[in-house]
Design an enzyme around this catalytic site. Sequence first.
Site, PDB file in Angstrom:
ATOM      1  N   TYR A  96      94.917 -75.616  18.664  1.00 41.20           N
ATOM      2  CA  TYR A  96      95.648 -75.465  17.670  1.00 41.20           C
ATOM      3  C   TYR A  96      96.326 -76.676  17.474  1.00 41.20           C
ATOM      4  O   TYR A  96      97.001 -77.508  18.397  1.00 41.20           O
ATOM      5  CB  TYR A  96      96.778 -74.130  17.937  1.00 41.20           C
ATOM      6  CG  TYR A  96      96.149 -73.099  18.021  1.00 41.20           C
ATOM      7  CD1 TYR A  96      95.726 -72.213  16.729  1.00 41.20           C
ATOM      8  CD2 TYR A  96      95.480 -72.527  19.213  1.00 41.20           C
ATOM      9  CE1 TYR A  96      95.075 -71.107  16.812  1.00 41.20           C
ATOM     10  CE2 TYR A  96      94.892 -71.189  19.352  1.00 41.20           C
ATOM     11  CZ  TYR A  96      94.503 -70.609  18.042  1.00 41.20           C
ATOM     12  OH  TYR A  96      93.977 -69.472  18.107  1.00 41.20           O
ATOM     13  N   SER A  97      96.274 -77.257  16.045  1.00 46.30           N
ATOM     14  CA  SER A  97      96.964 -78.221  15.606  1.00 46.30           C
ATOM     15  C   SER A  97      98.585 -78.425  16.001  1.00 46.30           C
ATOM     16  O   SER A  97      99.057 -77.242  15.527  1.00 46.30           O
ATOM     17  CB  SER A  97      96.846 -78.651  14.212  1.00 46.30           C
ATOM     18  OG  SER A  97      95.410 -78.775  13.888  1.00 46.30           O
TER      19      SER A  97
ATOM     20  N   GLU B 180      89.896 -83.260  10.463  1.00 44.52           N
ATOM     21  CA  GLU B 180      89.789 -82.205  11.472  1.00 44.52           C
ATOM     22  C   GLU B 180      89.949 -80.746  10.981  1.00 44.52           C
ATOM     23  O   GLU B 180      90.895 -80.504  10.244  1.00 44.52           O
ATOM     24  CB  GLU B 180      91.272 -82.256  12.248  1.00 44.52           C
ATOM     25  CG  GLU B 180      91.066 -81.488  13.490  1.00 44.52           C
ATOM     26  CD  GLU B 180      92.106 -82.176  14.650  1.00 44.52           C
ATOM     27  OE1 GLU B 180      91.754 -82.796  15.418  1.00 44.52           O
ATOM     28  OE2 GLU B 180      93.419 -81.436  14.726  1.00 44.52           O
TER      29      GLU B 180
ATOM     30  N   CYS C  29      92.561 -81.418   6.737  1.00 40.35           N
ATOM     31  CA  CYS C  29      92.586 -80.653   7.995  1.00 40.35           C
ATOM     32  C   CYS C  29      92.594 -78.968   7.210  1.00 40.35           C
ATOM     33  O   CYS C  29      93.162 -78.955   6.137  1.00 40.35           O
ATOM     34  CB  CYS C  29      93.854 -80.814   8.603  1.00 40.35           C
ATOM     35  SG  CYS C  29      93.836 -79.781  10.012  1.00 40.35           S
TER      36      CYS C  29
ATOM     37  N   TYR D 210      87.966 -76.627  10.897  1.00 41.58           N
ATOM     38  CA  TYR D 210      87.681 -75.633  11.933  1.00 41.58           C
ATOM     39  C   TYR D 210      87.085 -74.596  11.317  1.00 41.58           C
ATOM     40  O   TYR D 210      87.516 -74.325  10.047  1.00 41.58           O
ATOM     41  CB  TYR D 210      88.619 -75.485  12.933  1.00 41.58           C
ATOM     42  CG  TYR D 210      90.096 -75.194  12.487  1.00 41.58           C
ATOM     43  CD1 TYR D 210      90.469 -74.249  11.717  1.00 41.58           C
ATOM     44  CD2 TYR D 210      90.790 -76.629  12.241  1.00 41.58           C
ATOM     45  CE1 TYR D 210      91.801 -74.224  11.411  1.00 41.58           C
ATOM     46  CE2 TYR D 210      92.220 -76.555  11.874  1.00 41.58           C
ATOM     47  CZ  TYR D 210      92.794 -75.226  11.314  1.00 41.58           C
ATOM     48  OH  TYR D 210      93.888 -75.363  10.852  1.00 41.58           O
TER      49      TYR D 210
END
Length: 390
Positions: free
Chosen positions: A169-170, A388, A348, A390
């Site tokens: 997790y960012s 980044e 992101c 996901y």
Amino acid sequence: MYSQAKVIAGGLAHIPVVIAVFYFILTTFNKRALKFVEEAKTKKPEAKAVEPKKVTVSKTEAPKKEAPKTEAPKTEAPKTEAPKTEAPKVVKKKHADVPVNIYRPKTPYEGTVIENYSLLKEGAIGRVNHITFDLKDSDPFLNYVEGQSIGIMPAGEDANGKPHKLRLYSIASTRHGDDFNGNTVSLCVRQLQYEKDGETINGVCSTYLCDIKPGDKVKITGPVGKEMLLPDEEDANIVMLATGTGIAPMRAYLRRMFEPTEKEKNKWNFKGKAWLFMGAPKSANLLYEEDLQRYLTDNPDNFKYTKAISREQQNTKGGRMYIQDRVLESANELFNMIEDEKTHIYLCGLKGMEPGIDEAMTKAAEEKGLNWSELRPQLKKAGRWHVETY
Ligand code: FAD
Ligand code: A2P
């Protein structure tokens, strides 16, 4: 004295000797010739045997040949990675003080939940929570910087009876934490939910995180990641493209840039331009909206905030408004910024947005007479394109 008759008689007497010598030479030559032919014959099969050998060799060498093949990437890896290893070398040198893997899955840190609250407004879709963990008891201390991630190991076991694997997790807080005391870490987590065969499936870790309560202990690993770090330069320009929880690292950047108490702590006097493109399904899903509005009011010359609210706004084609549509609308201004080498771009959130962003950047670049497929690797190499998803 020799008479002519004697000479002739002597010559005639040598004839049998000469014939005998010739015969001897002939037979000897023939024997040798035959032997040579025989040898040649017996050598041929040898030569043939070599051929099968060669096949066998090539067979046994096959793995050898493959080895170079498999090794080729290995040897190529350094080659292709040469520029990469050079780049990280620079990055590594530049970010040598950035902490990584202080805690690993075998020995995670057990952090205590301080708070866990919803970031959504009435009428929003799904569940997105802001969760803060206490790090003060970590030894060694779990420190981190903006743009990194941590791993969470959800409690319980998977279908095979093994402990669940960690999920990344960012980090949504600055290194000073939400309370500015420097001993907490915060996350922004969307609960994964999808339908399968008429059943609602809940994501293991995201559900675990959205459900945990203050006081609960959570296994934490990390920190990890150097892809999304902010530049040191105070006059850098920061373009942020976020969808949903992709706002997490951006929230940390923006706090570092604009949150008054944080600024006092970090002594980083941001003088550049920050531009956030934010994608959310509904207005009620916009995350950290009050803070962002406050930063806008307080920093009108340094902060720009562009929203794409997919289910409330339409793009020019009548479809859902996505951040890439906003990128296209702002192509000129955006590319003026990108042409400035002080500008960094951060992407992101949903992996699915990457092709759309690429397409938009391609069109936007074209309008400026630029080629995005050439420009993007250059930006990446220069450490100005950070992704980044996901
Ligand atoms: P799981 O139980 O692991 O389920 C996920 C699996 O479900 C998928 O692998 C897929 O097989 C399946 N699945 C998912 N969707 C569907 C579908 N629609 N249909 C069918 N099957 C499906 N998440 C955040 O919320 N916030 C963050 O800040 C964040 N940061 C991240 C940073 C990084 C670097 C990475 C790699 C990921 C980040 N994530 C973040 C995602 C996070 O790591 C988890 O992947 C996410 O929370 C889902 O985990 P889970 O355990 O809930 O789901
Ligand atoms: P939508 O779901 O309406 O299609 P969240 O994580 O809170 O759901 O927000 C993600 C946001 O990103 C939503 O607005 C979602 O729109 C949008 N989105 C979905 N797919 C893409 C895509 N391929 N490119 C850009 N944005 C996307």
